[in-house]
Design an enzyme around this catalytic site. Structure first.
Site, PDB file in Angstrom:
ATOM      1  N   LYS A  80       0.834  -1.210   0.000  1.00 45.88           N
ATOM      2  CA  LYS A  80       0.000   0.000   0.000  1.00 45.88           C
ATOM      3  C   LYS A  80       0.867   1.257   0.000  1.00 45.88           C
ATOM      4  O   LYS A  80       0.574   2.224  -0.712  1.00 45.88           O
ATOM      5  CB  LYS A  80      -0.952  -0.009   1.198  1.00 45.88           C
ATOM      6  CG  LYS A  80      -2.042  -1.053   1.083  1.00 45.88           C
ATOM      7  CD  LYS A  80      -2.876  -1.131   2.351  1.00 45.88           C
ATOM      8  CE  LYS A  80      -3.935  -2.211   2.251  1.00 45.88           C
ATOM      9  NZ  LYS A  80      -4.747  -2.301   3.483  1.00 45.88           N
ATOM     10  N   ALA A 100      -1.034   0.751   5.817  1.00 44.40           N
ATOM     11  CA  ALA A 100      -1.272  -0.085   6.996  1.00 44.40           C
ATOM     12  C   ALA A 100      -2.246  -1.198   6.654  1.00 44.40           C
ATOM     13  O   ALA A 100      -3.067  -1.057   5.741  1.00 44.40           O
ATOM     14  CB  ALA A 100      -1.813   0.758   8.156  1.00 44.40           C
ATOM     15  N   ASP A 101      -2.147  -2.283   7.399  1.00 45.61           N
ATOM     16  CA  ASP A 101      -3.097  -3.370   7.243  1.00 45.61           C
ATOM     17  C   ASP A 101      -3.214  -4.111   8.572  1.00 45.61           C
ATOM     18  O   ASP A 101      -2.239  -4.221   9.314  1.00 45.61           O
ATOM     19  CB  ASP A 101      -2.664  -4.342   6.148  1.00 45.61           C
ATOM     20  CG  ASP A 101      -3.830  -5.219   5.729  1.00 45.61           C
ATOM     21  OD1 ASP A 101      -4.717  -4.708   5.011  1.00 45.61           O
ATOM     22  OD2 ASP A 101      -3.878  -6.392   6.146  1.00 45.61           O
ATOM     23  N   THR A 102      -4.421  -4.598   8.834  1.00 48.73           N
ATOM     24  CA  THR A 102      -4.711  -5.307  10.080  1.00 48.73           C
ATOM     25  C   THR A 102      -5.362  -6.643   9.769  1.00 48.73           C
ATOM     26  O   THR A 102      -6.198  -6.727   8.871  1.00 48.73           O
ATOM     27  CB  THR A 102      -5.674  -4.474  10.965  1.00 48.73           C
ATOM     28  OG1 THR A 102      -5.064  -3.214  11.241  1.00 48.73           O
ATOM     29  CG2 THR A 102      -5.997  -5.177  12.269  1.00 48.73           C
TER      30      THR A 102
END
Length: 183
Positions: A42, A63-65
């Site tokens: 990203k 960001a990624d969760t």
């Protein structure tokens, strides 16, 4: 929206950019490798847009969760039935919430992963059905948002609350400092 609120909380000035990134899990990919790969992808996609559109050369954050239960990635539920299944699986169990953040500026790309442990109380079918009916589980890894009604399910949290929400503020601030970006 949650990440925007968190960035504003620590005084980071930002503009939102969409990043078209395939979020499919690669065969055999661990939850940690998965979120870090997506956060980095990203940030890279955002940087390509900065260069392509000749935008100001400011750091780009991605960001990624994800939620992991017994090493299995629980992504965003496809529908309310899958959301209910995920919540039933998390009921009374300890699981991990992993959030990766990456910052890209010029040729430099830095990233970090925050891992938090969350234990849910044992949920009844009625509690699960009521929560799913709120619609909060849509577009959320593991089918819940700790900052909403699901907070009542959290018996224990070890780690970063902001990381569970979707952006670990400590790690984000550290990466911005490392890359030389003023907040």
């Amino acid at each position: 929206p949650r990440r925007q609120e968190l960035l504003a909380q620590i005084g980071v000035k930002f503009e939102v950019m969409e990043a078209d990134v395939d979020e499919s899990v690669a065969d055999g990919e661990s939850p940690r490798a998965y979120v870090e790969r997506l956060a980095r992808a990203k940030a890279e996609a955002g940087w390509r847009r900065v260069e392509r559109d000749n935008l100001p050369r400011a750091p780009v954050l991605g960001a990624d969760t994800t939620v992991a239960l017994d090493g299995r990635i629980l992504g965003k539920p496809a529908d309310s039935a899958e959301a209910a299944e995920m919540l039933a699986a998390l009921s009374g169990r300890l699981h991990e919430v992993l959030t990766a953040v990456a910052v890209k500026h010029d040729s430099r790309l830095e990233s970090a992963v925050s891992v938090s442990e969350v234990r849910f109380k044992t949920l009844t079918r009625e509690e699960i059905a009521r929560y799913v009916a709120t619609g909060e589980c849509e577009d959320k890894a593991g089918a819940y948002g700790i900052q909403g009604h699901a907070a009542r399910f959290v018996a224990e949290l070890r780690g970063s609350f902001s990381g569970v929400v979707g952006l670990p503020l400590y790690e984000t601030a550290q990466l911005l400092d490392l890359i030389g970006s003023p907040a």
